[in-house]
Write an enzyme that holds these catalytic residues in place. Sequence first.
Site, mmCIF file in Angstrom:
data_model
loop_
_atom_site.group_PDB
_atom_site.id
_atom_site.type_symbol
_atom_site.label_atom_id
_atom_site.label_comp_id
_atom_site.label_asym_id
_atom_site.label_seq_id
_atom_site.Cartn_x
_atom_site.Cartn_y
_atom_site.Cartn_z
ATOM 1 N N GLU A 52 5.435 2.554 -15.651
ATOM 2 C CA GLU A 52 4.189 1.809 -15.931
ATOM 3 C C GLU A 52 3.058 2.739 -16.375
ATOM 4 O O GLU A 52 3.162 3.970 -16.256
ATOM 5 C CB GLU A 52 3.763 0.993 -14.713
ATOM 6 C CG GLU A 52 3.429 1.844 -13.501
ATOM 7 C CD GLU A 52 2.370 1.215 -12.598
ATOM 8 O OE1 GLU A 52 1.331 0.763 -13.112
ATOM 9 O OE2 GLU A 52 2.569 1.225 -11.369
ATOM 10 N N LYS B 253 0.716 0.663 -0.151
ATOM 11 C CA LYS B 253 -0.320 1.301 0.664
ATOM 12 C C LYS B 253 -0.886 0.275 1.636
ATOM 13 O O LYS B 253 -0.953 -0.910 1.321
ATOM 14 C CB LYS B 253 -1.469 1.761 -0.234
ATOM 15 C CG LYS B 253 -1.138 2.923 -1.113
ATOM 16 C CD LYS B 253 -2.432 3.490 -1.693
ATOM 17 C CE LYS B 253 -2.175 4.706 -2.538
ATOM 18 N NZ LYS B 253 -1.766 4.387 -3.904
#
Length: 303
Positions: free
Chosen positions: A23, A158
């Site tokens: 990406e 995260k």
Amino acid sequence: MKIKVAEEVKKALAEGKAVVALESTIISHGMPYPQNVETALRVEEEVRKNGAVPATIAIIDGVPTVGCNREEIEKLGKAGLTVTKVSRRDIPIVIAKGLNGATTVASTMILAEKAGVKIFATGGIGGVHRGAEKTMDISADLDELSKTNVTVVCAGAKSILDLNLTMEYLETKGVAVIGYGTDELPAFFTRESGIKVGYRMDTPKEIAESMKAKEDMGLEGGMLVTNPIPEEYSMDAKVIGEAIDKAVKEAEEKGVKGKDITPFLLDKIQKITGGDSLASNIQLVLNNARLASQIAVELSKLG
Ligand code: PSU
Ligand code: MN
């Protein structure tokens, strides 16, 4: 369909060889310049070393591009936060306006699938944000995993996110979450979260076989492979936890929302923790590129 696929990628796909998508929001919005460009190029090298062809995906001057060249990667990295962050909804607009766009997990999956690339490596995915029961902030990455047939290799997510809710949402949407060599969902900077994954797998071959079975059944959607950060680069849970809490609090105070919140939090965490989190971030991306390449090679053997 106006997608530009690099010659090398086109050739590898035609020959049934291993290809790994990468990406570009991680380049523009995930790391500072010049480490972002250096890392993007190192990741491509890591993919090659492991027997696959890299295909970094972005929208360049309005053209969806599968297999960006060095110059294009440099352009996205230098422009940083000024490049449009492109998720699913942004794709047609950035194309129509002829702009540059850095693709998130969701939009990279879309373009990868259209080009015929089946696996994709990144750092972390978007998910259900903390407080989503009020804000309804759920990344489009999760819905994409439920409908686009590309396997995503990441280091978990995260804890800027609510990891429990993220796992529940993926379960509802029918997305298998695989722990590579672990029963627990890794939390990006750390190897543990205390949350169980759906399945543990210990070899790239097992993962490739599951991908093949899904494809043979004609089941839509991707799978999520979560690969823990290598032990030697994992961070102290308390240090990173405090940095994340501080960043989340600041975002709340400043009223940051929508597509800006994830880049805001990533940037803050990096500033609070200094170079440590960046070094860990780079290593976990390399680690994921390695695993994705190994899976892609196994998949190419299954035909
Ligand atoms: N989380 C990270 N690093 C990242 C991102 C998320 O740890 O670089 C990026 C990815 O491109 C991901 C996107 O797809 O942010 C999610 O944005 P949002 O939460 O707005 O869907
Ligand atoms: Mn969001």
